[in-house]
Design a protein around this motif. Structure first.
Motif, short mmCIF file in Angstrom:
data_model
loop_
_atom_site.label_atom_id
_atom_site.label_comp_id
_atom_site.label_asym_id
_atom_site.label_seq_id
_atom_site.Cartn_x
_atom_site.Cartn_y
_atom_site.Cartn_z
N MET A 1 3.81 8.68 3.51
CA MET A 1 2.48 7.78 3.78
C MET A 1 2.83 6.32 4.11
SD MET A 1 0.41 9.20 0.36
CE MET A 1 0.48 10.78 -0.18
N SER A 2 4.11 5.99 3.19
CA SER A 2 4.45 4.57 3.68
C SER A 2 4.59 4.37 5.26
CB SER A 2 5.96 4.16 2.90
OG SER A 2 5.63 3.98 1.72
N HIS B 1 -8.37 10.17 5.54
CA HIS B 1 -7.93 11.31 5.62
C HIS B 1 -6.41 11.45 6.25
CE1 HIS B 1 -7.86 15.92 5.90
NE2 HIS B 1 -8.37 15.83 4.69
N LEU B 2 -5.72 12.15 5.35
CA LEU B 2 -4.17 12.40 5.83
C LEU B 2 -3.84 13.64 5.32
CD1 LEU B 2 -1.21 9.67 4.91
CD2 LEU B 2 -1.08 12.16 4.60
N ALA B 3 -3.29 14.48 6.34
CA ALA B 3 -3.08 16.01 5.99
C ALA B 3 -1.49 16.15 6.51
CB ALA B 3 -4.00 16.76 7.04
N PHE B 4 -0.90 16.91 5.64
CA PHE B 4 0.47 17.13 5.76
C PHE B 4 0.33 18.45 6.43
CE2 PHE B 4 0.88 14.16 2.35
CZ PHE B 4 1.86 13.51 2.73
N LYS B 5 1.02 18.79 7.70
CA LYS B 5 0.88 19.83 8.58
C LYS B 5 2.19 20.78 8.49
CE LYS B 5 -3.20 19.30 10.39
NZ LYS B 5 -4.57 20.08 9.79
N ASN B 6 3.06 20.18 8.59
CA ASN B 6 4.38 20.97 8.56
C ASN B 6 5.33 20.02 7.81
OD1 ASN B 6 4.15 23.58 9.89
ND2 ASN B 6 3.41 22.17 11.34
N PRO B 7 6.40 20.71 6.94
CA PRO B 7 7.51 19.80 6.27
C PRO B 7 8.31 19.35 7.27
CG PRO B 7 7.64 22.30 6.02
CD PRO B 7 6.34 22.37 6.70
N ALA B 8 9.08 18.37 7.02
CA ALA B 8 10.14 17.77 7.81
C ALA B 8 11.37 17.72 7.13
CB ALA B 8 9.69 16.34 8.53
N PRO B 9 12.32 18.85 7.21
CA PRO B 9 13.59 18.79 6.57
C PRO B 9 14.59 17.71 7.10
CG PRO B 9 13.17 20.59 8.08
CD PRO B 9 12.17 20.01 8.26
N LEU C 1 3.76 19.39 14.60
CA LEU C 1 2.90 18.42 14.00
C LEU C 1 3.48 18.10 12.53
CD1 LEU C 1 0.72 16.28 14.55
CD2 LEU C 1 -0.65 18.19 13.75
N ILE C 2 3.75 17.07 12.20
CA ILE C 2 4.10 16.93 10.63
C ILE C 2 2.96 16.48 9.72
CG2 ILE C 2 5.53 15.65 9.27
CD1 ILE C 2 7.27 17.43 11.10
N CYS C 3 2.13 15.48 10.44
CA CYS C 3 1.28 14.64 9.68
C CYS C 3 0.11 14.23 10.74
CB CYS C 3 1.86 13.74 8.76
SG CYS C 3 0.86 12.57 7.99
N GLY D 1 0.95 -1.27 0.01
CA GLY D 1 0.05 -0.03 0.12
C GLY D 1 0.84 1.20 0.07
N GLY D 2 1.98 1.38 0.64
CA GLY D 2 2.90 2.48 0.90
C GLY D 2 3.49 2.65 -0.50
N HIS D 3 3.85 1.82 -1.11
CA HIS D 3 4.50 2.00 -2.45
C HIS D 3 3.31 2.65 -3.49
CE1 HIS D 3 7.13 1.41 -5.91
NE2 HIS D 3 6.23 0.62 -6.54
N LEU D 4 2.20 2.01 -3.54
CA LEU D 4 0.92 2.20 -4.32
C LEU D 4 0.69 3.73 -4.05
CD1 LEU D 4 -0.54 1.75 -6.61
CD2 LEU D 4 -2.32 0.90 -5.11
#
Lengths: 162, 162, 162, 162, 162, 162
Positions: free
Chosen positions: D36-37, D62-70, D107-109, C32-35
């Motif tokens: 996401m993986s 639902h999956l929300a990106f809240k802040n970038p993680a450098p 908070l990243i995600c 799933g993560g790859h997709l």
């Protein structure tokens, strides 16, 4: 350019690898794209060793898959520079496979790749001459020239017709 | 063998990609080995689409890196089958790159790869005929034949001398 | 902002892929993560094509796995921008799978993802309008608005109760 | 089904990660597809811990990106099962980031993912009940139900109009 | 067991690698975990070459990172079997790095790893004797024994105190 | 240096993972090199948590593979700092595996790794003291000292003989 020539042997590179489940295609053998990566890396390190500079891949002139390499195969990837053309070099790469507990070796892949020596600004720079010593090295040096001629002849014949 | 021919267009494959930091070489452009993987995959899917069978890569007949593709480049990889030879097919692959916010496209890479159609036992099987329709497709069909002839001529001339 | 609108069709992206052993989960189908990675990349390129700018993923609004894709499945990932909201865009992504030697296609995955257009300093910037043309594109344009409303309504109802 | 309920706490999973150069996108932050993986893996292990069975991902609700993680950010990914619905479970996942030498957390995600419990033949099987204990767990349990209702309402309203 | 001894030299393995951007950690040098993978692979192939059987890694007895290897470093990884203990073998691995255009070599990493020879059922099996020939090989053979003794002495002293 | 001591517990790190087909070796269990990567990452995050600085891996002092972890195994990787030595720290890492539907846990791997705290210029810097609290933590603190002594004794005894 005034740099001293070096022998073919000084450019020789050897890489050992083992085919793992993460490397295979849907037929259970090493994925062609993965093998190409290994071959390109080995040839590039040989070119780098000879030129003493950074190099970039210009073209894969021919790469033939001879036999599949299933999971568990131990690969021996051997590369050396066959011939130098002003700023470019042809490297030859051979991949041999064998299985633990067997004495047999199989030819997996053979390739001829052209690399260009570049300076820090990525501009092509002349490569020092190379000296083939053994009869095999001399044969490969001649064949590299003929491969190049045949390639250039084909390109100009195809372009004429367009 | 009695199977109906199909058009070149029916074999066309398109893959979009973006060059990410995990894909680059020490010069900051897409790593040659990674690009070869993408090109081999695209050509293999085109061959698969035409033959309707599984395929294995037989040889990369020529693959030329035309321009580097730095991080952020969006790649468009286009592949189709140029010509069928009994159990094998030549696929042609072109990789074009562009940058967000620019209208310019750059040719990144061009390749000709030969695939063999195989059955479940991985034995080569005949491939149905292909029909080039446009003038470009007809030109590529002819060129595929000439590339093959030149390759076979070179091989036999090199072998004679050994 | 004064920029000319573009059609939905101009944003369309297609990616072909083949499920290889290195891509699968413990059930033998694509992980799933790859997709998700492939889907995010395809949607991002569509958004990039429409906006002509860099984009960042804001949210996966919904992503449903419809059928497993076992090793050897050839994937066709299609993405386009459904609708523009000032600085953000909803992209829709569909993943179809088929097997060599079969005529059947299977729906593997469907997703709706929101991207934000950003300038060099990574600040959100307005996106040019998009014009749906076909009846499917108009339906998706309307649905994108309803998905957004439903999402905002849910968020505010959940926040009220905290 | 006659199986004893378990607490939410018994399903809790924690994963630590560090963002490395091989994980980033063209903006220098963790690539969305890679995040996401990680999120899918963490949620899946939580679901697996609760059900005591294998699980497959049904949907990312639902999956929300809240802040970038450098690069260099240390990630703490926390997942637990929020609620059980016959054969499926909603897992909630939060990703927090911090930098060495700083006390601040970002908070990243945040994500809600639905998993289905499956037997050896990959058929859905009932999941034992889950018991929220803390006030946060009870709130998440309620919200999971409302998210599901909103989702089903949206789906049926969109389908009506087609 | 009655099998003929082999020399240390017959077990020697060489792997060349180049440190690419996808291989580095947050300090810009090769990621320790990636280097460990390479070292484990090289040692395992050496063990495999000596024993003529499959092998599994039993323990990393010591692995020291001596110098960082930044992007562009060409690595030469050399492994051989130092000594055989009934069903197990100690392999020694050295990683040397150099930069194109420089004559200097740097020691990147040194490691001692123990592998066990296994049959098809993954049961340990006796390994044929090994014969050190050069004075370096004889010194390493002796040191391998002392490392083993020190390790066993430490383990039993720690266990006594528990 | 004047910095306040912290407890061992404050350095504890937990990582969950699942062994997927892309992670395995030719024996069907997690590839040693991949497991080493996970172990190095977990130990490094623990060291980072304690020191509040960046860290680099100095050496793997011992890493033992206790049992294979086949596909589907869920791994729990636990790391903490055992003891501080001026600018370096020993982290201990344990990897436990379990299968969905089973109550049994298996010890997969145990490791002791030394990390060095570094400043922005990558120079070693002193690490604040650590306070073991439980009897297990005190035992590990003592054992870390004895491991270090044994290691230094071995090194100097081997060097004397050269």
């Amino acid at each position: 350019m005034g740099e001293k020539a070096r022998t073919v042997s000084a450019s020789c590179v050897e890489m050992a690898e083992i085919v793992q489940p993460m490397d295979i295609n849907i037929h259970g053998s090493i994925f062609g794209g993965h093998l190409m990566s290994l071959v390109d890396k080995a040839g590039g390190i040989a070119a780098c060793r000879h030129s003493g500079t950074s190099v970039v891949t210009l073209s894969v002139d021919h790469l033939a898959f001879k036999n599949p390499a299933p999971v568990g195969t131990i690969l021996s990837i051997k590369a050396s520079v066959n011939r130098v053309f002003r700023t470019s070099m042809e490297a030859g790469v051979r991949v041999i496979g064998w299985k633990a507990g067997s004495d047999e070796e199989t030819l997996i892949c053979r390739a001829y790749i052209t690399y260009v020596a570049v300076d820090e600004a990525k501009k092509p720079i002349p490569v020092r001459p190379i000296v083939p010593e053994t009869s095999d090295q001399i044969r490969r040096w001649e064949e590299a020239g003929r491969r190049r001629e045949a390639r250039l002849a084909l390109v100009s014949s195809l372009e004429e017709r367009r």
